[in-house]
Design a protein around this motif. Structure first.
Motif, PDB file in Angstrom:
ATOM      1  N   GLU A 202      -4.280  -9.779  -3.899  1.00 32.79           N
ATOM      2  CA  GLU A 202      -5.388  -9.917  -2.956  1.00 32.79           C
ATOM      3  C   GLU A 202      -6.282 -11.115  -3.318  1.00 32.79           C
ATOM      4  OE1 GLU A 202      -6.806  -8.335   0.550  1.00 32.79           O
ATOM      5  OE2 GLU A 202      -5.118  -7.557  -0.602  1.00 32.79           O
TER       6      GLU A 202
ATOM      7  N   TRP B 203     -10.197   0.113   4.523  1.00 28.59           N
ATOM      8  CA  TRP B 203      -8.801   0.532   4.351  1.00 28.59           C
ATOM      9  C   TRP B 203      -8.781   1.876   3.628  1.00 28.59           C
ATOM     10  CZ3 TRP B 203      -5.160  -1.795   0.154  1.00 28.59           C
ATOM     11  CH2 TRP B 203      -3.831  -1.450   0.429  1.00 28.59           C
TER      12      TRP B 203
ATOM     13  N   GLN C   8       2.629   2.844   0.185  1.00 34.11           N
ATOM     14  CA  GLN C   8       2.065   2.151  -0.976  1.00 34.11           C
ATOM     15  C   GLN C   8       3.116   1.332  -1.723  1.00 34.11           C
ATOM     16  OE1 GLN C   8       0.663   4.783  -4.064  1.00 34.11           O
ATOM     17  NE2 GLN C   8      -1.289   3.676  -4.162  1.00 34.11           N
TER      18      GLN C   8
ATOM     19  N   LYS D  75      -2.106  -3.414   3.656  1.00 35.59           N
ATOM     20  CA  LYS D  75      -3.482  -3.685   4.084  1.00 35.59           C
ATOM     21  C   LYS D  75      -3.498  -4.576   5.328  1.00 35.59           C
ATOM     22  CE  LYS D  75      -8.081  -4.982   2.584  1.00 35.59           C
ATOM     23  NZ  LYS D  75      -8.925  -5.569   1.522  1.00 35.59           N
TER      24      LYS D  75
ATOM     25  N   THR E  32       2.065  -6.252  10.815  1.00 42.93           N
ATOM     26  CA  THR E  32       1.189  -6.920   9.846  1.00 42.93           C
ATOM     27  C   THR E  32       0.776  -8.329  10.294  1.00 42.93           C
ATOM     28  OG1 THR E  32       0.763  -7.047   7.475  1.00 42.93           O
ATOM     29  CG2 THR E  32       2.766  -8.128   8.243  1.00 42.93           C
TER      30      THR E  32
END
Ligand code: GCU
Length: 414
Positions: free
Chosen positions: A17, A374, A340, A348, A283
């Motif tokens: 991230e 989120w 996950q 995300k 996404t």
């Protein structure tokens, strides 16, 4: 990482991230001419067609308008399926002008324990390993079609063996679906186009729009699979045992990309579910996390239209992003699901993309994801647009189906 199936989490991509390059997302409610959309009529007359055209010319290719003539043949019916709780039908769709083209073989389960005269809503989705893979019920015809060679899936020399029955049954909890009063229709995506570079030669594209004279916006495999789900719905509209007005198109991963594109184009689908659809699906492309446009176009050059390659390595040049594909589904219910263990699909990014449809759903007075952050695992959020992330790997699990069924119950007021 498995180079044959394309599954896994390849190294050399960004999963951090903190290392995200900055990006800006276009506002779905601003037209190409820079005008703000403030009414559903402006959305439907101006912006929605504009976006549909962009996705057709830049990403998935144009769906041919010509309709193929069909003949439906009910091959087998078992009224004592799933321990007597369901009727199982196997229907072949023959493309009558092209007798050499493989039929599209639909496997349909209809619950028997229905309340009153209500016809059941129906989940419509493709499967990866052919119809016999979704259940061990011996009455299901064992497909003779080309399948990817996978030892774990009991495929030898690109053909299924008897042992292949039920190899993907965990992805299709039929008893659960039927016990909740839903029908489910599935078909093998390889009936439409086998999933490899030469697959088009034995598929729908060979007759409808062969890629030999490739244009920048020629449709490819994802477009064909999306088209096929609409053809399943054509059949279901003629089958008196299900409510085709409450058809929910559903897909996982590459088939989730196709389900979104099917739902965007074909508003007969009353709801859309995309499970772990990732890049080229739910996404955001401009969020460079996990799979990239360049990588998907390189590994799977036969999935998207040639024009999509012009964005290789430069997603910032896209005049739109995938949240606008999701917005094309408004005001219909939409479910986006992540896992996950599926960082490749950028969970995300899938959430943010779903959330970015909120203004469009709001135009219709519908509440989507809402402004929250989120969510943690196993805490679905949102109303007409809903999202969850579950623990575990890239797959379809019973947990996912439980959420999808709940969602359908709420939206169809059952
Ligand atoms: C590969 C591909 C993904 C796709 C996935 C799948 O990982 O890169 O884009 O979603 O396969 O279909 O399972």
């Amino acid at each position: 990482f498995n180079a044959v199936t394309g599954y896994g989490q390849p190294a050399g991509f960004n999963y951090d991230e903190a290392k995200l390059p900055p990006y800006t997302l276009p506002d779905p409610l601003v037209t190409s001419a820079g005008k703000r959309v403030t009414t559903t009529s402006q959305w439907e007359k101006i912006r929605r067609p504009e976006l549909l055209k962009l996705f057709a010319t830049q990403v998935y290719g144009k769906t041919p308008e010509r309709r193929l003539k069909t003949r439906y043949e009910v091959i087998l019916v078992d009224s004592m399926a799933l321990g007597g709780t369901a009727i199982r039908k196997q229907i072949s769709v023959f493309w009558t002008e092209y007798p050499n083209l493989p039929s599209l073989d639909i496997l349909l389960y209809v619950p028997k324990n229905r309340s009153g005269a209500e016809k059941p809503p129906v989940f419509v989705g493709l499967n990866y390993m052919a119809n016999h893979s979704v259940s061990t019920e011996p009455g299901i015809v064992l497909s003779t079609r080309w399948l990817p060679n996978r030892e774990d899936k009991k495929v030898v020399n690109n053909r299924a063996t008897e042992a292949a029955r039920g190899v993907q049954q965990s992805r299709w909890p039929l008893e659960l679906i039927v016990s909740k009063g839903y029908s489910v229709a599935t078909a093998y995506y390889g009936d439409l186009e086998p999933d490899h570079a030469e697959g088009w030669k034995t598929g729908i594209r060979s007759v409808l729009d062969p890629p030999t004279n490739q244009k920048s916006d020629s449709w490819q495999a994802i477009g064909v699979w999306a088209w096929g789900m609409s053809r399943m719905l054509d059949y279901l509209e003629t089958d008196g045992s299900v409510d085709a007005k409450r058809a929910i198109v559903i897909g996982h991963s590459r088939q989730g990309k196709a389900a979104l594109w099917a739902g965007a184009q074909d508003s007969r689908f009353a709801a859309v579910i995309a499970n772990e659809s990732g890049e080229g699906g739910a996404t955001l492309s401009k969020r460079v996390f996990g799979e990239t446009i360049e990588r998907i176009n390189t590994t799977f050059p036969y999935w998207f239209c040639p024009q999509y390659r012009t964005y290789n390595g430069k997603p910032e040049a896209l005049p739109f992003d995938q949240h606008e594909l999701l917005a094309l589904i408004a005001p219909r219910p939409l479910y986006v699901a992540s896992a996950q263990g599926d960082q490749w699909a950028d969970p995300k990014g899938e959430f943010l993309s779903a959330q970015k449809t909120d203004p469009v759903y709001q135009l219709y007075g519908k509440k989507g994801i809402g402004p929250g952050a989120w969510p943690p695992i196993h805490q679905p959020v949102g109303e007409t647009v809903r999202y969850h992330i579950r623990a575990g790997e890239h797959d379809v699990k019973r947990y996912d189906w439980e959420q999808f069924i709940d969602f359908a119950d709420k939206n169809f007021k059952r």
